[in-house]
Structures are given as structure tokens and as C-alpha cells.
Design a protein around this motif. Sequence first.
Motif, PDB file in Angstrom:
ATOM      1  N   PHE A   1       0.807  -1.214   0.000  1.00  0.00           N
ATOM      2  CA  PHE A   1       0.000   0.000   0.000  1.00  0.00           C
ATOM      3  C   PHE A   1       0.847   1.274   0.000  1.00  0.00           C
ATOM      4  CE2 PHE A   1      -4.105  -1.873   1.924  1.00  0.00           C
ATOM      5  CZ  PHE A   1      -4.671  -1.939   0.666  1.00  0.00           C
ATOM      6  N   SER A   2       2.135   1.157   0.315  1.00  0.00           N
ATOM      7  CA  SER A   2       2.967   2.357   0.422  1.00  0.00           C
ATOM      8  C   SER A   2       2.992   3.100  -0.911  1.00  0.00           C
ATOM      9  CB  SER A   2       4.399   1.981   0.839  1.00  0.00           C
ATOM     10  OG  SER A   2       5.002   1.166  -0.133  1.00  0.00           O
ATOM     11  N   GLY A   3       2.689   4.383  -0.856  1.00  0.00           N
ATOM     12  CA  GLY A   3       2.690   5.197  -2.064  1.00  0.00           C
ATOM     13  C   GLY A   3       1.391   5.137  -2.839  1.00  0.00           C
ATOM     14  N   GLN A   4       0.482   4.206  -2.489  1.00  0.00           N
ATOM     15  CA  GLN A   4      -0.789   4.091  -3.207  1.00  0.00           C
ATOM     16  C   GLN A   4      -1.868   5.001  -2.629  1.00  0.00           C
ATOM     17  OE1 GLN A   4      -2.352   0.163  -3.829  1.00  0.00           O
ATOM     18  NE2 GLN A   4      -0.345  -0.767  -4.025  1.00  0.00           N
ATOM     19  N   LEU A   5      -1.750   5.354  -1.339  1.00  0.00           N
ATOM     20  CA  LEU A   5      -2.812   6.068  -0.648  1.00  0.00           C
ATOM     21  C   LEU A   5      -2.426   7.499  -0.305  1.00  0.00           C
ATOM     22  CD1 LEU A   5      -3.726   3.245   1.885  1.00  0.00           C
ATOM     23  CD2 LEU A   5      -4.920   3.773  -0.237  1.00  0.00           C
ATOM     24  N   ASN A   6      -3.382   8.419  -0.484  1.00  0.00           N
ATOM     25  CA  ASN A   6      -3.161   9.769   0.027  1.00  0.00           C
ATOM     26  C   ASN A   6      -3.565   9.774   1.504  1.00  0.00           C
ATOM     27  OD1 ASN A   6      -5.984   9.923   0.122  1.00  0.00           O
ATOM     28  ND2 ASN A   6      -6.129  11.060  -1.801  1.00  0.00           N
ATOM     29  N   GLN A   7      -3.566  10.947   2.138  1.00  0.00           N
ATOM     30  CA  GLN A   7      -3.832  11.017   3.576  1.00  0.00           C
ATOM     31  C   GLN A   7      -5.226  10.485   3.920  1.00  0.00           C
ATOM     32  OE1 GLN A   7      -3.388  14.929   5.251  1.00  0.00           O
ATOM     33  NE2 GLN A   7      -3.448  14.203   7.350  1.00  0.00           N
ATOM     34  N   THR A   8      -6.211  10.848   3.120  1.00  0.00           N
ATOM     35  CA  THR A   8      -7.574  10.352   3.346  1.00  0.00           C
ATOM     36  C   THR A   8      -7.628   8.843   3.149  1.00  0.00           C
ATOM     37  OG1 THR A   8      -8.581  12.443   2.651  1.00  0.00           O
ATOM     38  CG2 THR A   8      -9.974  10.477   2.534  1.00  0.00           C
ATOM     39  N   GLY A   9      -6.954   8.354   2.118  1.00  0.00           N
ATOM     40  CA  GLY A   9      -6.922   6.927   1.847  1.00  0.00           C
ATOM     41  C   GLY A   9      -6.316   6.134   2.989  1.00  0.00           C
ATOM     42  N   GLU A  10      -5.288   6.696   3.640  1.00  0.00           N
ATOM     43  CA  GLU A  10      -4.653   6.020   4.777  1.00  0.00           C
ATOM     44  C   GLU A  10      -5.654   5.825   5.916  1.00  0.00           C
ATOM     45  OE1 GLU A  10      -1.741   4.738   5.279  1.00  0.00           O
ATOM     46  OE2 GLU A  10      -0.506   5.459   3.613  1.00  0.00           O
ATOM     47  N   ILE A  11      -6.463   6.851   6.184  1.00  0.00           N
ATOM     48  CA  ILE A  11      -7.449   6.755   7.263  1.00  0.00           C
ATOM     49  C   ILE A  11      -8.536   5.748   6.897  1.00  0.00           C
ATOM     50  CG2 ILE A  11      -9.142   8.014   8.651  1.00  0.00           C
ATOM     51  CD1 ILE A  11      -7.466  10.557   8.147  1.00  0.00           C
ATOM     52  N   LEU A  12      -8.989   5.794   5.647  1.00  0.00           N
ATOM     53  CA  LEU A  12     -10.013   4.850   5.202  1.00  0.00           C
ATOM     54  C   LEU A  12      -9.490   3.416   5.245  1.00  0.00           C
ATOM     55  CD1 LEU A  12     -11.528   6.832   2.180  1.00  0.00           C
ATOM     56  CD2 LEU A  12     -12.470   6.604   4.486  1.00  0.00           C
ATOM     57  N   ALA A  13      -8.206   3.230   4.922  1.00  0.00           N
ATOM     58  CA  ALA A  13      -7.607   1.899   4.998  1.00  0.00           C
ATOM     59  C   ALA A  13      -7.615   1.389   6.437  1.00  0.00           C
ATOM     60  CB  ALA A  13      -6.181   1.934   4.455  1.00  0.00           C
ATOM     61  N   ASP A  14      -7.325   2.268   7.388  1.00  0.00           N
ATOM     62  CA  ASP A  14      -7.358   1.866   8.795  1.00  0.00           C
ATOM     63  C   ASP A  14      -8.758   1.428   9.206  1.00  0.00           C
ATOM     64  OD1 ASP A  14      -4.664   2.266   9.309  1.00  0.00           O
ATOM     65  OD2 ASP A  14      -4.927   4.365   9.883  1.00  0.00           O
ATOM     66  N   ILE A  15      -9.778   2.111   8.673  1.00  0.00           N
ATOM     67  CA  ILE A  15     -11.164   1.729   8.976  1.00  0.00           C
ATOM     68  C   ILE A  15     -11.427   0.317   8.448  1.00  0.00           C
ATOM     69  CG2 ILE A  15     -13.595   2.235   8.484  1.00  0.00           C
ATOM     70  CD1 ILE A  15     -12.795   5.216   8.336  1.00  0.00           C
ATOM     71  N   ILE A  16     -10.949   0.038   7.239  1.00  0.00           N
ATOM     72  CA  ILE A  16     -11.126  -1.292   6.653  1.00  0.00           C
ATOM     73  C   ILE A  16     -10.460  -2.358   7.520  1.00  0.00           C
ATOM     74  CG2 ILE A  16     -10.542  -2.772   4.685  1.00  0.00           C
ATOM     75  CD1 ILE A  16     -10.737  -0.254   2.920  1.00  0.00           C
ATOM     76  N   PHE A  17      -9.224  -2.094   7.932  1.00  0.00           N
ATOM     77  CA  PHE A  17      -8.470  -3.086   8.689  1.00  0.00           C
ATOM     78  C   PHE A  17      -9.068  -3.335  10.073  1.00  0.00           C
ATOM     79  CE2 PHE A  17      -4.788  -1.457   5.963  1.00  0.00           C
ATOM     80  CZ  PHE A  17      -5.041  -2.414   4.996  1.00  0.00           C
ATOM     81  N   GLU A  18      -9.802  -2.358  10.585  1.00  0.00           N
ATOM     82  CA  GLU A  18     -10.426  -2.522  11.909  1.00  0.00           C
ATOM     83  C   GLU A  18     -11.806  -3.171  11.826  1.00  0.00           C
ATOM     84  OE1 GLU A  18      -9.127  -2.018  14.931  1.00  0.00           O
ATOM     85  OE2 GLU A  18      -7.252  -1.650  13.862  1.00  0.00           O
ATOM     86  N   ASN A  19     -12.314  -3.367  10.603  1.00  0.00           N
ATOM     87  CA  ASN A  19     -13.652  -3.936  10.422  1.00  0.00           C
ATOM     88  C   ASN A  19     -13.582  -5.161   9.512  1.00  0.00           C
ATOM     89  OD1 ASN A  19     -15.884  -1.856  11.546  1.00  0.00           O
ATOM     90  ND2 ASN A  19     -14.126  -0.722  10.777  1.00  0.00           N
ATOM     91  N   PRO A  20     -13.598  -6.357  10.106  1.00  0.00           N
ATOM     92  CA  PRO A  20     -13.465  -7.593   9.306  1.00  0.00           C
ATOM     93  C   PRO A  20     -14.450  -7.696   8.141  1.00  0.00           C
ATOM     94  CG  PRO A  20     -13.269  -8.092  11.636  1.00  0.00           C
ATOM     95  CD  PRO A  20     -13.672  -6.654  11.553  1.00  0.00           C
ATOM     96  N   GLN A  21     -15.693  -7.238   8.347  1.00  0.00           N
ATOM     97  CA  GLN A  21     -16.674  -7.353   7.281  1.00  0.00           C
ATOM     98  C   GLN A  21     -16.302  -6.467   6.093  1.00  0.00           C
ATOM     99  OE1 GLN A  21     -19.097  -9.662   7.205  1.00  0.00           O
ATOM    100  NE2 GLN A  21     -19.272  -9.022   5.076  1.00  0.00           N
TER     101      GLN A  21
END
Length: 207
Positions: A92-112
Motif C-alpha cells: 500500500f505504500s505510495g498508493q494512498l493519500n492522507q484520506t486513503g490512509e485513514i479509510l484503509a485503517d477503517i477497513i483493517f479494523e472492520n473484518p466485514q
Amino acid sequence: MPKKTFLRLPEEKKKRILDAAADEFITYKDQYEKSKVQRIAGKAGIAVGSFYKYFYDKTDLFFCTFAANRKKPEVLPESKSLYEYSEEEMDFSGQLNQTGEILADIIFENPQLFHSLVFDDSASSDYLQRIDDYLQKDRERGILRDDVDEKMAAYLYTTIEYLAYQYCRHHDITYREDNQVISRMMDILFFGIYGKKPEREEEKSGE
């Protein structure tokens, strides 16, 4: 994947909706279930009824928002193998902007959400076809085993990210901090767990 009606909207309106969605999801980043379509529609200046003309549900909008803040890895030159593509795609490094990084964290914290990311997005027919194309090229290069079923291998490839995620959760490993887990699993997928294929008992006895 949003509905075609969303894709046909003017760029300004699409951006307004996705910006409103990102703001709502980030506001409730620790409680994703409390983020609301009604508030997103209000912030974007559209009717709730219009929302459902553009998206199937909140999850659909979430992944559309995530995709807008993530740069997908480009298809590698034909000289590259599927293994080389996997090294870029899963990083994921270099693929996400700042907003994308936060959204990715939301994904990783929610199994569904993570399940949906892998099996609704990555396992799409277009994505599977791309992986199958790589495998076909690898076969032409002579680096694929003769007995490998390309379509089965492509499907297995799409599940690795989810299996790595589940492994991290089971072993209390922070997924974002240890991308070596998925790399090691990829190595097992591509190179196996045996030095050579073991003989079955009937083969040993000559039956």
C-alpha cells in the motif's frame, strides 16, 4: 462498484458526494456502523432517494470513496511475472493519500469491510481475468508448472490478502505494520511448502 448513474454525473458533483462521504467516514472512523447515508446525502446536497440511484448501499459508497483516494498499481510490462506484480499490488505504500490512509485503517479494523474489499472487489471477473492473463504469460515463459490450473490459481491468489489479514488478527499482529505476513504467504502460494512433490503410497508400491 457504484451504479452507472453515478459514473455519468458531472465531475464536480461526484467529487462533492465523495468528499462528503470521506468526511462522514473519517468522523466516525472508530465507529463505522454509526456513519449514516442520510448525513452524507445532506452534506453533499442530494436527496437520500438520489443516493440509492447512485450506490447500492453505504458499503458500496465507502469503497468508491476509498478507490478515489487510492492509486491502483498499474499493469506491469509484459516482461514481468505475476509474482512481480503481486509484490507491487500488495504494497500500500505510495498508493494512498492522507484520506486513503485513514479509510484503509477503517477497513483493517472492520473484518466485514475487509472481507468485502477482497471478495467483492478483488474477486471481480475483471480482476480475475487480469491475474489469469499473467498466469497465461507465465506459462508461455515456461515458469508455470504443467499441472497448474490457471483459473484455480487465479482464485487462490485473490484470497491470500484475506488469509493474511485473518492470520494477523488471530496472532494479534497489526496488519498495517507487518506486511511481511502477506509476502510470506505469497511465497508459499508461488513456491509451495515442499521441496518436491511427495509420492503417494500407491506410487511408491508401484500400484
